[in-house]
Design an enzyme around this catalytic site. Sequence first.
Site, PDB file in Angstrom:
ATOM      1  N   GLU A  58     106.770  17.866  81.203  1.00 44.57           N
ATOM      2  CA  GLU A  58     105.939  19.011  80.840  1.00 44.57           C
ATOM      3  C   GLU A  58     106.691  19.943  79.890  1.00 44.57           C
ATOM      4  O   GLU A  58     106.117  20.459  78.928  1.00 44.57           O
ATOM      5  CB  GLU A  58     105.529  19.790  82.098  1.00 44.57           C
ATOM      6  CG  GLU A  58     104.699  18.994  83.080  1.00 44.57           C
ATOM      7  CD  GLU A  58     105.521  18.270  84.141  1.00 44.57           C
ATOM      8  OE1 GLU A  58     104.938  17.921  85.181  1.00 44.57           O
ATOM      9  OE2 GLU A  58     106.730  18.050  83.954  1.00 44.57           O
TER      10      GLU A  58
ATOM     11  N   CYS B  48     108.051  24.339  85.763  1.00 45.86           N
ATOM     12  CA  CYS B  48     107.159  23.891  84.683  1.00 45.86           C
ATOM     13  C   CYS B  48     105.853  24.678  84.700  1.00 45.86           C
ATOM     14  O   CYS B  48     105.308  25.003  83.650  1.00 45.86           O
ATOM     15  CB  CYS B  48     106.884  22.394  84.796  1.00 45.86           C
ATOM     16  SG  CYS B  48     108.309  21.357  84.363  1.00 45.86           S
TER      17      CYS B  48
ATOM     18  N   CYS C  84     105.995  21.106  88.802  1.00 43.96           N
ATOM     19  CA  CYS C  84     106.848  21.885  89.702  1.00 43.96           C
ATOM     20  C   CYS C  84     106.674  23.377  89.378  1.00 43.96           C
ATOM     21  O   CYS C  84     106.076  23.725  88.355  1.00 43.96           O
ATOM     22  CB  CYS C  84     108.312  21.459  89.528  1.00 43.96           C
ATOM     23  SG  CYS C  84     109.089  22.037  87.994  1.00 43.96           S
TER      24      CYS C  84
ATOM     25  N   HIS D  74     112.127  17.993  82.187  1.00 42.33           N
ATOM     26  CA  HIS D  74     110.834  17.508  82.668  1.00 42.33           C
ATOM     27  C   HIS D  74     109.894  17.187  81.513  1.00 42.33           C
ATOM     28  O   HIS D  74     109.953  17.807  80.441  1.00 42.33           O
ATOM     29  CB  HIS D  74     110.188  18.541  83.579  1.00 42.33           C
ATOM     30  CG  HIS D  74     110.890  18.699  84.890  1.00 42.33           C
ATOM     31  ND1 HIS D  74     110.350  19.421  85.934  1.00 42.33           N
ATOM     32  CD2 HIS D  74     112.081  18.225  85.342  1.00 42.33           C
ATOM     33  CE1 HIS D  74     111.171  19.391  86.964  1.00 42.33           C
ATOM     34  NE2 HIS D  74     112.240  18.676  86.622  1.00 42.33           N
TER      35      HIS D  74
END
Length: 140
Positions: A73, A99, A96, A71
């Site tokens: 992040e 993260c 999410c 991801h």
Amino acid sequence: MNIAVEVSRRSTCIRKDRKIGSIVINQNREVVGTGYNGNAKKMKHCSEIGCIRDKENVASGERVELCTGVHAEMNALLRAGRESEGGTMYTIYNPCPICSALIVNAGIVRVVYRKEYPDKRGVELMETCGIEVSKMEEAK
């Protein structure tokens, strides 16, 4: 947020509307980390091998563990390292839950996002941990 949008252009995700970019700003308002979503280093990109989530007809926001991508992040936090402590993250979608837990542990104090991700548990987790979370309206 404009920098996060520009970083998202490097994403190698082939799913519709899932090119995501994130940046981490330290307490001095300096960019200390950028990240975009895409497969882990040394792996072929989804444009070459296809998307496992599409192949298995998995809806957005569900079974995220199937994806071989990292991801945005996560990548931004990896780049920022300890400099993220007390900082702000700007990201395209609300993070999410996975993260969000990383954001909490990194010491980020504020998260600003632009679009709604189907799973809101990450926002709840961050708010429970005292992180200021806000949605920035898109320019029209």
